[in-house]
Structures are given as C-alpha cells and as structure tokens.
Design an enzyme around this catalytic site. Structure first.
Site, PDB file in Angstrom:
ATOM      1  N   ASP A 259       0.842  -1.198   0.000  1.00 47.76           N
ATOM      2  CA  ASP A 259       0.000   0.000   0.000  1.00 47.76           C
ATOM      3  C   ASP A 259       0.876   1.247   0.000  1.00 47.76           C
ATOM      4  O   ASP A 259       2.100   1.157   0.108  1.00 47.76           O
ATOM      5  CB  ASP A 259      -0.902   0.004   1.244  1.00 47.76           C
ATOM      6  CG  ASP A 259      -0.084  -0.071   2.525  1.00 47.76           C
ATOM      7  OD1 ASP A 259       0.354   0.994   2.992  1.00 47.76           O
ATOM      8  OD2 ASP A 259       0.124  -1.181   3.060  1.00 47.76           O
TER       9      ASP A 259
ATOM     10  N   ASP B 207       0.705   3.541   2.393  1.00 42.72           N
ATOM     11  CA  ASP B 207       0.604   4.013   3.765  1.00 42.72           C
ATOM     12  C   ASP B 207      -0.560   4.990   3.901  1.00 42.72           C
ATOM     13  O   ASP B 207      -1.677   4.667   3.501  1.00 42.72           O
ATOM     14  CB  ASP B 207       1.931   4.626   4.237  1.00 42.72           C
ATOM     15  CG  ASP B 207       2.013   4.679   5.767  1.00 42.72           C
ATOM     16  OD1 ASP B 207       1.599   3.694   6.401  1.00 42.72           O
ATOM     17  OD2 ASP B 207       2.476   5.680   6.306  1.00 42.72           O
TER      18      ASP B 207
END
Length: 266
Positions: free
Chosen positions: A208, A210
């Site tokens: 991802d 973050d």
C-alpha cells in the site's frame, strides 16, 4: 533433541503456512511460547524451519509477538540463517504495491518491546550499524532479478509500534526523512537474531501507499483489507523466491554475522 534445521523463515502477514508435509515441533523456551509450533521440512535439499510470526490465523498483533521466543526456538533447532518476509507500506511515490524491498537499514520507532537477551549481569552492546546480512542480501537480489520481480536491493524500513496505521502527518514525516517503507515487525526480530549470532535477511513486500504518499497515485489511506488483497495477489511470488533462494544459500557463511558477539561483551 528436536528436529534440526539450518535455515529459518518467519512468515509475515498473509504467509501463515508453507509446507504440505512437515514435522511439527513444539519447543519450550525461557521466554514463553512461540507464535505457533515450528514446522520443519526440506526445501531444495535444505532443512528449513517455519513459524508464522502472527500465528497460523493472524491472532497476534505486531506489538505482542513473542519475538524472543520465536528467535530463540530457531536457534535451538540449529538455525544459523533467518529469512523474515514482511508486509510494508510505501513511503515514496516510486515504490508501488507489489514491489519488493531488500532492506539494509531500519529505524526503530517501537516502544516497550523486549528487545534483548542480555539483562545482566553479562552486558552486551551488539553492533547494529549494518543489521542485515551482507551475504544474503545480494543473493536475494540476484534471484529477484532472475525472476523479473520489481525490487530494490536496498532500503530503510521505519518500524512503528502498531497495531494502528500511521497518521498522515507521521507518514509525510517518515517519507521526508528519506525512509522508504514502514512496517511493524522488523524490530526487534533482526537484532535478536544478531544477538544469537544468526544471519538475517528481510524481504519486504509493499502492499500500500501508507497514509497517502505525496506524489503517489491518488489513493485513500490504507485499510487492512487493502493489505490482504495485495498480499493474496503476490504471496506466491514470495514463496517462489524463497524456494529458489534457499538452496543457493552457502552452507559456510562469508559474512561476520555469526561472530557478532566477539567484540560486543563488556
């Protein structure tokens, strides 16, 4: 005497089981139980021990993993080389979900974790200047290149306490400091391995962006289900890398990881 192994693997998020046919070993350690019984099997002619660090059903959050027991159990089985895959968030816009980072540095932002085997009267100051094995890192990079994975041969992971994800302000700060990825489990696992004179290799899979990395594609802040989805799509690549890498690991190390205590005792 429990089943012996020479290489250990800690499964991270999404990586809870590996061997179809394995010997299961339950060890008592001075530090309590391991996250799960240890599975021991052959991988490419090498004896490998496997423990899912969060438990077989991901019931142990990162701050409460018994890192000392897990690493100690590996050592008791004869393991001298540890590989620690982990799921991480990107802090830089050019690191994307599905990328692999072979860390060479960490920043510790955890609190209250039991992070040493030496509480006195013996005092040990272990060197952490280069915490990840300098022999295993380039070997992993070679395998990743051969398998045409998107990867970085170096990187700095900032280890946060968890189990919560970062605020946007924290994420921006980490990225502006030049750190590459953020995770919850590398500390104290890597340092405990060094205290027991074991080599340690980290393979960080980016899942991802973050809390929303500046300059990265417009995405919402990470949610747990996002991490699981990316892991499910990529975990087979981590297993394939391990299956190729493990038989290539030299039986006799050329690094100094396994002599780390020689100059560390007071």
């Amino acid at each position: 005497m429990p089943a012996a192994a020479e290489i250990g693997v800690f499964g991270g998020s999404g990586f809870y089981e590996w061997f179809a046919d394995a010997e299961t070993v339950t060890l008592d350690t001075p530090y309590g139980p391991t996250s799960a019984p240890v599975s021991v099997a052959d991988v490419g002619g090498r004896r490998v021990a496997f423990v899912p660090r969060h438990g077989p059903k991901h019931t142990i959050p990162a701050p409460f993993v018994n890192y000392r027991a897990n690493v100690w159990a590996m050592h008791e089985l004869g393991v001298r080389r540890i590989i620690g895959p982990s799921a991480v968030g990107s802090l830089q816009p050019d690191l994307h979900p599905g990328d692999l980072v072979i860390c060479d540095q960490f920043i510790d932002r955890t609190t209250g974790r039991s992070d040493t085997y030496y509480h006195g009267p013996q005092v040990v100051h272990i060197s952490a200047a280069d915490p990840y094995c300098p022999e295993l890192r380039p070997l992993a990079g070679r395998v990743a290149a051969e398998q045409k994975l998107r990867f970085r041969p170096t990187g700095t992971v900032v280890v946060v306490q968890g189990p919560r994800f970062s605020t946007r302000a924290e994420s921006r700060w980490y990225g502006r400091m030049g750190w590459d990825i953020v995770g919850m489990t590398q500390y104290p696992e890597v340092i405990l391995a060094r205290e027991l004179e074991m080599c340690y290799l980290n393979l960080s899979l980016v899942t991802d962006y973050d809390a929303g990395v500046e300059g990265a594609p417009e995405v919402a802040a990470v949610q747990a289900q996002d991490v699981i989805r990316v892991l499910a799509a990529n975990i087979a690549r981590v297993r394939d890398l391990l299956a190729t890498l493990i038989p290539m690991i030299p039986s006799t190390p050329s690094c100094d990881c396994q002599r780390s205590l020689q100059e560390a005792r007071m």
